[in-house]
Design an enzyme around this catalytic site. Structure first.
Site, PDB file in Angstrom:
ATOM      1  N   ARG A 238      -7.163  -1.170  18.770  1.00 59.21           N
ATOM      2  CA  ARG A 238      -6.908  -2.101  17.667  1.00 59.21           C
ATOM      3  C   ARG A 238      -7.961  -2.044  16.565  1.00 59.21           C
ATOM      4  NH1 ARG A 238      -5.295  -5.438  22.153  1.00 59.21           N
ATOM      5  NH2 ARG A 238      -3.027  -5.673  22.183  1.00 59.21           N
TER       6      ARG A 238
ATOM      7  N   LYS B  18      -7.109   3.724   2.375  1.00 55.95           N
ATOM      8  CA  LYS B  18      -5.761   4.134   2.756  1.00 55.95           C
ATOM      9  C   LYS B  18      -5.859   5.241   3.797  1.00 55.95           C
ATOM     10  CE  LYS B  18      -2.826   3.176  -1.263  1.00 55.95           C
ATOM     11  NZ  LYS B  18      -1.942   3.797  -2.278  1.00 55.95           N
TER      12      LYS B  18
ATOM     13  N   GLU C 258      -6.732  14.093  -9.749  1.00 53.36           N
ATOM     14  CA  GLU C 258      -7.047  12.687  -9.507  1.00 53.36           C
ATOM     15  C   GLU C 258      -8.121  12.192 -10.470  1.00 53.36           C
ATOM     16  OE1 GLU C 258      -5.346  10.866  -7.583  1.00 53.36           O
ATOM     17  OE2 GLU C 258      -4.492  12.087  -5.988  1.00 53.36           O
TER      18      GLU C 258
ATOM     19  N   LYS D  54     -12.211   3.633  -9.140  1.00 55.29           N
ATOM     20  CA  LYS D  54     -11.332   3.300  -8.026  1.00 55.29           C
ATOM     21  C   LYS D  54     -11.812   2.048  -7.304  1.00 55.29           C
ATOM     22  CE  LYS D  54      -8.640   5.012  -4.216  1.00 55.29           C
ATOM     23  NZ  LYS D  54      -8.154   6.201  -3.461  1.00 55.29           N
TER      24      LYS D  54
ATOM     25  N   GLU E 192      -2.547  -3.167  -2.497  1.00 57.09           N
ATOM     26  CA  GLU E 192      -1.616  -2.574  -3.456  1.00 57.09           C
ATOM     27  C   GLU E 192      -0.402  -3.473  -3.727  1.00 57.09           C
ATOM     28  OE1 GLU E 192      -1.244   1.909  -3.683  1.00 57.09           O
ATOM     29  OE2 GLU E 192       0.787   1.378  -3.082  1.00 57.09           O
TER      30      GLU E 192
ATOM     31  N   ARG F  82      -3.434  -2.064  -8.177  1.00 60.11           N
ATOM     32  CA  ARG F  82      -3.733  -0.815  -7.467  1.00 60.11           C
ATOM     33  C   ARG F  82      -2.597   0.196  -7.612  1.00 60.11           C
ATOM     34  NH1 ARG F  82      -6.570   0.101  -1.521  1.00 60.11           N
ATOM     35  NH2 ARG F  82      -6.522   2.380  -1.629  1.00 60.11           N
TER      36      ARG F  82
ATOM     37  N   ASN G  34      -1.337   5.205  -8.565  1.00 60.26           N
ATOM     38  CA  ASN G  34      -0.258   6.085  -8.137  1.00 60.26           C
ATOM     39  C   ASN G  34       0.315   6.924  -9.285  1.00 60.26           C
ATOM     40  OD1 ASN G  34      -0.512   4.913  -5.598  1.00 60.26           O
ATOM     41  ND2 ASN G  34       1.015   3.343  -6.036  1.00 60.26           N
TER      42      ASN G  34
ATOM     43  N   HIS H 202       2.166  10.208  -8.761  1.00 58.30           N
ATOM     44  CA  HIS H 202       2.296  10.470  -7.328  1.00 58.30           C
ATOM     45  C   HIS H 202       3.739  10.416  -6.827  1.00 58.30           C
ATOM     46  CE1 HIS H 202      -2.021  10.171  -7.438  1.00 58.30           C
ATOM     47  NE2 HIS H 202      -2.108  10.403  -6.152  1.00 58.30           N
TER      48      HIS H 202
ATOM     49  N   HIS I 257       4.833  13.505  -4.903  1.00 56.24           N
ATOM     50  CA  HIS I 257       5.244  13.485  -3.497  1.00 56.24           C
ATOM     51  C   HIS I 257       6.638  14.072  -3.317  1.00 56.24           C
ATOM     52  CE1 HIS I 257       2.202  10.124  -2.255  1.00 56.24           C
ATOM     53  NE2 HIS I 257       1.633  11.279  -2.506  1.00 56.24           N
TER      54      HIS I 257
ATOM     55  N   HIS J  32      -1.800  19.055  -2.777  1.00 53.35           N
ATOM     56  CA  HIS J  32      -1.523  17.696  -3.243  1.00 53.35           C
ATOM     57  C   HIS J  32      -1.891  17.513  -4.716  1.00 53.35           C
ATOM     58  CE1 HIS J  32      -1.061  13.386  -3.327  1.00 53.35           C
ATOM     59  NE2 HIS J  32      -2.340  13.224  -3.613  1.00 53.35           N
TER      60      HIS J  32
END
Length: 266
Positions: free
Chosen positions: A43, A65, A107, A149, A159, A163, A167, A170, A174, A187
């Protein structure tokens, strides 16, 4: 997920407990997997990011993330889980291939567009030195990127608001990565093309002017990043015939469908 289970198996064999710390030494994939494994093992145990690529140093290692890919979508299985520390040593970039180095710059460009126009102008003026990997210039790139950031993540960790600006490009990117198959495009290459697509769409909608569109595309191309679905590096990797086949299969409807599956559209 197989690698995540292997990490968990190794942690159990080593009898790691909740006082243990995992260390992610590598690029974005290593950081994401290690962070996710740390988030779910017992956990949650501590972990430290030690990024060794531009992409990881300016983006994926910062912000908490963590995720792994699913065949139907990128980073669909993951968690928000902050590292105890992020340790950046630019000497690790000395052996980073040029393609990987340039990929991470997508980025960096993003930060200049979403939050820091002064930084964007600075990138335009200093990109030659960045590409030549001048240490003092790279230090500014990493510091400014991480600062931008961090401000956004501190304001919206999960997010639900601002935030989402991180993206930029992205959702397009993606869709490219999934459509061509993971690993065909890097990427950052996909994000670079995605930023160009987002900029073109913004221009068509009247949100930005022709001058800014031109500046964005020019900077992307200066980094030797694709601004369309034509990617010479990916073409070389899979061969002309295979690339053409994948490009033909990636119809407009298929592309839109892949974009709709991306978690960033919520």
């Amino acid at each position: 997920m197989e690698m995540i289970l292997e990490i968990i198996d190794t942690a159990m064999d080593a009898k790691l407990d909740r006082k243990s710390t995992m260390i992610a030494l590598g690029g974005g994939v290593v950081g994401d997997m290690t962070g996710f494994a740390a988030a779910i093992y017992q956990r949650g145990i501590k972990f430290i990011q030690v990024p060794t690529t531009v992409m990881a140093m300016v983006d994926s290692a910062v912000g908490g993330k963590t995720a792994v890919n699913h065949p139907k979508g990128k980073n669909m299985i993951g968690a928000f889980y902050q590292p105890e520390a992020v340790i950046i040593d630019t000497k690790t970039l000395e052996t980073l291939p040029d393609r990987e180095f340039r990929s991470g710059l997508a980025e960096v460009i993003k930060y200049g567009l979403i939050k820091d126009s002064e930084f964007f102008h600075w990138l335009e003026e200093n990109m030659d030195d960045i590409l030549n990997r001048k240490t003092d210039i790279l230090s500014i790139v990493f510091r400014r990127s991480c600062e931008n950031k961090a401000i956004i993540v501190n304001a919206d960790e999960k997010e639900t608001g601002i935030r989402a600006t991180l993206n930029l490009g992205h959702t397009f990117g993606h869709a490219i990565e999934t459509g061509f198959g993971y690993g065909v495009w890097l990427h950052g290459e996909a994000v670079g093309a995605g930023i160009a697509m987002a900029a073109e769409m913004s221009y068509q909608l009247g949100w930005i002017d022709q001058d800014l569109l031109t500046r964005i595309i020019t900077l992307i191309k200066k980094c030797d990043l694709p601004s369309t679905l034509v990617n010479p590096y990916a073409l070389y990797e899979v061969g002309v015939d295979n690339y053409r086949m994948k490009l033909k299969e990636l119809t407009k409807d298929k592309f839109i469908d892949l974009m709709s599956m991306d978690k960033k559209v919520a």
